[in-house]
Motif scaffolding. Structure first.
Motif, PDB file in Angstrom:
ATOM      1  N   GLU A  49       0.841  -1.187   0.000  1.00  0.00           N
ATOM      2  CA  GLU A  49       0.000   0.000   0.000  1.00  0.00           C
ATOM      3  C   GLU A  49       0.885   1.248   0.000  1.00  0.00           C
ATOM      4  O   GLU A  49       1.952   1.254   0.591  1.00  0.00           O
ATOM      5  N   ILE A  50       0.410   2.302  -0.655  1.00  0.00           N
ATOM      6  CA  ILE A  50       1.079   3.600  -0.640  1.00  0.00           C
ATOM      7  C   ILE A  50       0.003   4.635  -0.318  1.00  0.00           C
ATOM      8  O   ILE A  50      -1.094   4.583  -0.860  1.00  0.00           O
ATOM      9  N   GLY A  51       0.334   5.563   0.583  1.00  0.00           N
ATOM     10  CA  GLY A  51      -0.625   6.599   0.931  1.00  0.00           C
ATOM     11  C   GLY A  51      -0.009   7.981   0.860  1.00  0.00           C
ATOM     12  O   GLY A  51       1.121   8.184   1.290  1.00  0.00           O
ATOM     13  N   LEU A  52      -0.728   8.915   0.279  1.00  0.00           N
ATOM     14  CA  LEU A  52      -0.301  10.313   0.201  1.00  0.00           C
ATOM     15  C   LEU A  52      -1.490  11.199   0.557  1.00  0.00           C
ATOM     16  O   LEU A  52      -2.579  11.020   0.028  1.00  0.00           O
ATOM     17  N   GLY A  53      -1.255  12.141   1.457  1.00  0.00           N
ATOM     18  CA  GLY A  53      -2.293  13.094   1.809  1.00  0.00           C
ATOM     19  C   GLY A  53      -1.683  14.472   1.992  1.00  0.00           C
ATOM     20  O   GLY A  53      -0.674  14.618   2.677  1.00  0.00           O
ATOM     21  N   PHE A  54      -2.261  15.459   1.335  1.00  0.00           N
ATOM     22  CA  PHE A  54      -1.758  16.824   1.426  1.00  0.00           C
ATOM     23  C   PHE A  54      -2.928  17.766   1.675  1.00  0.00           C
ATOM     24  O   PHE A  54      -4.019  17.551   1.175  1.00  0.00           O
ATOM     25  N   GLY A  55      -2.679  18.795   2.456  1.00  0.00           N
ATOM     26  CA  GLY A  55      -3.708  19.790   2.715  1.00  0.00           C
ATOM     27  C   GLY A  55      -3.038  21.095   3.076  1.00  0.00           C
ATOM     28  O   GLY A  55      -1.831  21.262   2.906  1.00  0.00           O
ATOM     29  N   SER A  56      -3.772  22.010   3.604  1.00  0.00           N
ATOM     30  CA  SER A  56      -3.248  23.306   3.994  1.00  0.00           C
ATOM     31  C   SER A  56      -2.297  23.134   5.184  1.00  0.00           C
ATOM     32  O   SER A  56      -2.719  23.034   6.329  1.00  0.00           O
ATOM     33  N   GLY A  57      -1.014  23.053   4.891  1.00  0.00           N
ATOM     34  CA  GLY A  57      -0.004  22.881   5.928  1.00  0.00           C
ATOM     35  C   GLY A  57       0.078  21.477   6.486  1.00  0.00           C
ATOM     36  O   GLY A  57       0.694  21.245   7.520  1.00  0.00           O
ATOM     37  N   TYR A  58      -0.545  20.501   5.804  1.00  0.00           N
ATOM     38  CA  TYR A  58      -0.586  19.138   6.308  1.00  0.00           C
ATOM     39  C   TYR A  58      -0.009  18.190   5.258  1.00  0.00           C
ATOM     40  O   TYR A  58      -0.302  18.305   4.068  1.00  0.00           O
ATOM     41  N   THR A  59       0.815  17.248   5.714  1.00  0.00           N
ATOM     42  CA  THR A  59       1.407  16.243   4.828  1.00  0.00           C
ATOM     43  C   THR A  59       1.334  14.886   5.511  1.00  0.00           C
ATOM     44  O   THR A  59       1.654  14.761   6.695  1.00  0.00           O
TER      45      THR A  59
END
Length: 182
Positions: A49-59
């Protein structure tokens, strides 16, 4: 204490893997060793599994390579490693690593049921006014899941039966997943 627990878990996973693979290789005796070995590798799949999550100032970045052995068309067992990094700008950073043992059952070709025990080390650094705070602990999770399977890809949902809101690495006991095996 934390390093000792990690070493015990690591040794256990290594021992189970060695015993499992050595028993499978030598199950039919010395005279059939080359045939058994070639049949063994035909039943091994790699993926994860590979997971990527990005948001306002969040990684949030995670990778979990794994190997499974298909005992037959219905049952598979395997191991996985887990590495992750989570950061919230001006709040905290976390690094995660660990491993898991996986059992998969395919009662029909399109449905996959799973059980997975995961042991993860969590190291978090909080940026607070007046100073920083660091924590490190081991998180144990026991997942039961179900998913829709097509080819080597399974999409589903799993539930951590050991989930504790104030201690878990994750924000919820339910987690969606995508597994890919080649």
């Amino acid at each position: 204490m934390k390093k000792c627990r990690f070493l015990i878990v690591s040794k256990f996973i290594l021992l189970v893997t060695i015993l499992f693979f050595s028993n499978a290789l030598f199950a039919q005796g010395q005279t059939f060793a080359s045939k058994t070995q070639s049949n063994f590798w035909k039943n091994v799949q790699f993926g994860g599994e590979i997971g990527l999550g990005f948001g306002s100032g969040y990684t949030d970045i995670s990778i979990s390579p794994s190997t499974i052995y298909n005992i037959n068309q219905t049952v598979s067992v395997g191991t996985a490693l887990r590495f992750g990094f989570v950061s919230s700008k001006n709040n905290f950073t976390s690094t995660l690593y660990g491993g898991s043992l996986i059992g998969l059952i395919n009662p029909i070709p399109k449905i996959q049921l799973s059980a997975e025990i995961e042991e993860t080390n969590v190291s978090t650094n909080y940026q607070l006014e007046g100073g920083n705070l660091s924590t490190e602990y081991w998180n144990t999770a026991l997942y039961f899941g179900a998913g829709y399977r097509t080819g080597g890809i399974t999409i589903g949902l799993r539930y951590d039966v050991l989930y504790k809101a104030n201690k878990s690495v994750y924000g919820d006991a339910f987690m969606p997943f995508v597994r890919i095996y080649f």
